[in-house]
Design an enzyme around this catalytic site. Structure first.
Site, PDB file in Angstrom:
ATOM      1  CE  LYS A  10      -3.721  -2.117   2.585  1.00 21.09           C
ATOM      2  NZ  LYS A  10      -4.645  -2.287   3.396  1.00 21.09           N
ATOM      3  CE1 TYR A  50      -9.018  -2.975   0.317  1.00 21.92           C
ATOM      4  CE2 TYR A  50      -8.687  -0.812  -0.536  1.00 21.92           C
ATOM      5  CZ  TYR A  50      -8.652  -1.950   0.189  1.00 21.92           C
ATOM      6  OH  TYR A  50      -7.287  -2.487   0.221  1.00 21.92           O
ATOM      7  CG  PHE A  58     -13.027   1.465   7.275  1.00 22.41           C
ATOM      8  CD1 PHE A  58     -12.412   0.896   6.308  1.00 22.41           C
ATOM      9  CD2 PHE A  58     -13.458  -0.235   8.021  1.00 22.41           C
ATOM     10  CE1 PHE A  58     -12.224  -1.353   5.409  1.00 22.41           C
ATOM     11  CE2 PHE A  58     -13.867  -1.262   7.304  1.00 22.41           C
ATOM     12  CZ  PHE A  58     -13.729  -1.913   6.297  1.00 22.41           C
ATOM     13  NE  ARG A  86      -5.762 -12.568   4.763  1.00 21.45           N
ATOM     14  CZ  ARG A  86      -6.987 -11.541   5.106  1.00 21.45           C
ATOM     15  NH1 ARG A  86      -6.175 -10.641   4.206  1.00 21.45           N
ATOM     16  NH2 ARG A  86      -7.299 -11.538   5.740  1.00 21.45           N
ATOM     17  CB  THR A  92      -6.780  -5.792   9.480  1.00 24.29           C
ATOM     18  OG1 THR A  92      -7.438  -7.459   9.067  1.00 24.29           O
ATOM     19  CG2 THR A  92      -6.980  -4.577   9.338  1.00 24.29           C
ATOM     20  NE  ARG A 103      -1.569  -6.418   6.857  1.00 23.92           N
ATOM     21  CZ  ARG A 103      -3.091  -6.622   6.625  1.00 23.92           C
ATOM     22  NH1 ARG A 103      -3.812  -7.063   7.065  1.00 23.92           N
ATOM     23  NH2 ARG A 103      -3.759  -5.982   5.669  1.00 23.92           N
ATOM     24  CG  ASN A 117      -3.417  -2.605   6.973  1.00 24.14           C
ATOM     25  OD1 ASN A 117      -3.234  -2.129   5.940  1.00 24.14           O
ATOM     26  ND2 ASN A 117      -3.821  -2.977   7.157  1.00 24.14           N
ATOM     27  CG  HIS A 120      -4.712  -6.211  -0.482  1.00 20.31           C
ATOM     28  ND1 HIS A 120      -6.369  -6.699   0.398  1.00 20.31           N
ATOM     29  CD2 HIS A 120      -4.819  -7.002  -1.262  1.00 20.31           C
ATOM     30  CE1 HIS A 120      -7.075  -7.286  -0.599  1.00 20.31           C
ATOM     31  NE2 HIS A 120      -6.256  -7.924  -1.321  1.00 20.31           N
ATOM     32  CD  GLU A 131      -8.379  -9.547  -3.351  1.00 21.62           C
ATOM     33  OE1 GLU A 131      -6.892  -9.690  -3.603  1.00 21.62           O
ATOM     34  OE2 GLU A 131      -9.097  -8.955  -2.639  1.00 21.62           O
TER      35      GLU A 131
HETATM   36  P1  IDP Z   1      -7.804  -7.000   5.321  1.00 22.05           P
HETATM   37  O1  IDP Z   1      -6.554  -5.915   4.734  1.00 22.05           O
HETATM   38  O2  IDP Z   1      -6.960  -7.316   6.765  1.00 22.05           O
HETATM   39  O3  IDP Z   1      -8.051  -7.938   4.598  1.00 22.05           O
HETATM   40  P2  IDP Z   1      -9.932  -6.432   5.501  1.00 22.05           P
HETATM   41  O4  IDP Z   1     -11.109  -6.284   6.764  1.00 22.05           O
HETATM   42  O5  IDP Z   1     -10.656  -6.795   3.975  1.00 22.05           O
HETATM   43  O6  IDP Z   1      -8.641  -6.223   6.363  1.00 22.05           O
HETATM   44  O7  IDP Z   1      -9.967  -4.474   5.399  1.00 22.05           O
HETATM   45  C1  IDP Z   1      -9.263  -3.715   4.192  1.00 22.05           C
HETATM   46  C2  IDP Z   1      -8.583  -3.147   4.843  1.00 22.05           C
HETATM   47  O8  IDP Z   1      -9.681  -1.961   5.261  1.00 22.05           O
HETATM   48  C3  IDP Z   1      -7.680  -3.060   5.977  1.00 22.05           C
HETATM   49  O9  IDP Z   1      -5.790  -3.740   5.768  1.00 22.05           O
HETATM   50  C4  IDP Z   1      -7.473  -1.942   6.158  1.00 22.05           C
HETATM   51  O10 IDP Z   1      -6.619  -0.831   6.007  1.00 22.05           O
HETATM   52  C5  IDP Z   1      -8.913  -1.286   6.725  1.00 22.05           C
HETATM   53  N1  IDP Z   1      -9.463  -1.120   7.853  1.00 22.05           N
HETATM   54  C6  IDP Z   1     -10.143  -2.388   7.854  1.00 22.05           C
HETATM   55  N2  IDP Z   1     -10.815  -1.910   8.844  1.00 22.05           N
HETATM   56  C7  IDP Z   1     -10.825  -1.379   9.477  1.00 22.05           C
HETATM   57  C8  IDP Z   1     -11.385  -0.004  10.971  1.00 22.05           C
HETATM   58  O11 IDP Z   1     -12.555  -0.934  11.992  1.00 22.05           O
HETATM   59  N3  IDP Z   1     -10.951   0.864  10.688  1.00 22.05           N
HETATM   60  C9  IDP Z   1      -9.975   1.814   9.303  1.00 22.05           C
HETATM   61  N4  IDP Z   1      -9.228   1.104   8.592  1.00 22.05           N
HETATM   62  C10 IDP Z   1     -10.224  -0.558   8.492  1.00 22.05           C
HETATM   63 MG    MG Z   2      -9.226  -7.364   3.454  1.00 20.83          MG
END
Ligand code: IDP
Ligand code: MG
Length: 139
Positions: A10, A50, A58, A86, A92, A103, A117, A120, A131
């Site tokens: 990212k 997304y 968010f 993963r 996350t 992370r 973080n 992805h 994707e």
């Molecule tokens: P992942 O990247 O671990 O798969 P996802 O739930 O798919 O997590 O969320 C996509 C991205 O959105 C996350 O990597 C993070 O950057 C952001 N994100 C996810 N949950 C939150 C939240 O509760 N608050 C703020 N940002 C979030």
């Molecule tokens: Mg995800």
């Protein structure tokens, strides 16, 4: 079974010059790089990428964040690489992501509307296929 996954470094990771560190960890684990390209995302591409998060609080900050700079788009291949990456990425929320993960080692919480973080990674074979088709339609 050998499979492929879509990984993104990212904009926070690219800006912090961690692209090489992420690629190093992917290769050190034993996965093969199939495609690596520095790309500028677009709102249209991110809306597809997304799609599952549309409507969440968010979502808009997430898309805005992903447009703050280039991302390194990567396709990696290997036995159970979707689950494996993963695992390399960690949880996350970087505050609770285990030490040893990307992370957990390289990110922390900031007072921001979206979590920064670094990476992805696709979360299932269906997501990976979808994707990879979005980011590398030629593959
Ligand atoms: P992942 O990247 O671990 O798969 P996802 O739930 O798919 O997590 O969320 C996509 C991205 O959105 C996350 O990597 C993070 O950057 C952001 N994100 C996810 N949950 C939150 C939240 O509760 N608050 C703020 N940002 C979030
Ligand atoms: Mg995800």
């Amino acid at each position: 079974m050998t499979e492929r996954t879509l990984i993104l470094v990212k904009p926070d990771g690219v800006k912090r010059a961690l692209s090489g560190e992420v690629l190093r960890r992917i290769e050190a684990k034993g996965y093969t790089l199939v495609a690596v390209e520095l790309r500028k995302a677009t709102p249209e591409l991110l809306a597809e990428h997304y799609a599952e998060h549309v409507g969440k609080p968010f979502y808009d900050p997430l898309v805005a964040f992903m447009l703050t700079g280039p991302v390194l788009a990567v396709v990696a291949e290997g036995e159970r690489v979707i689950e494996g990456f993963r695992s390399l990425a960690g949880a996350t929320d970087p505050t609770v992501a285990a030490p040893g993960t990307i992370r957990g080692d390289l990110a922390r919480a900031w007072d921001l509307p979206v979590i920064h973080n670094i990476v992805h990674g696709s979360d299932s074979p269906e997501s990976a296929e979808r994707e990879i088709g979005i980011w590398f339609p030629g593959l």
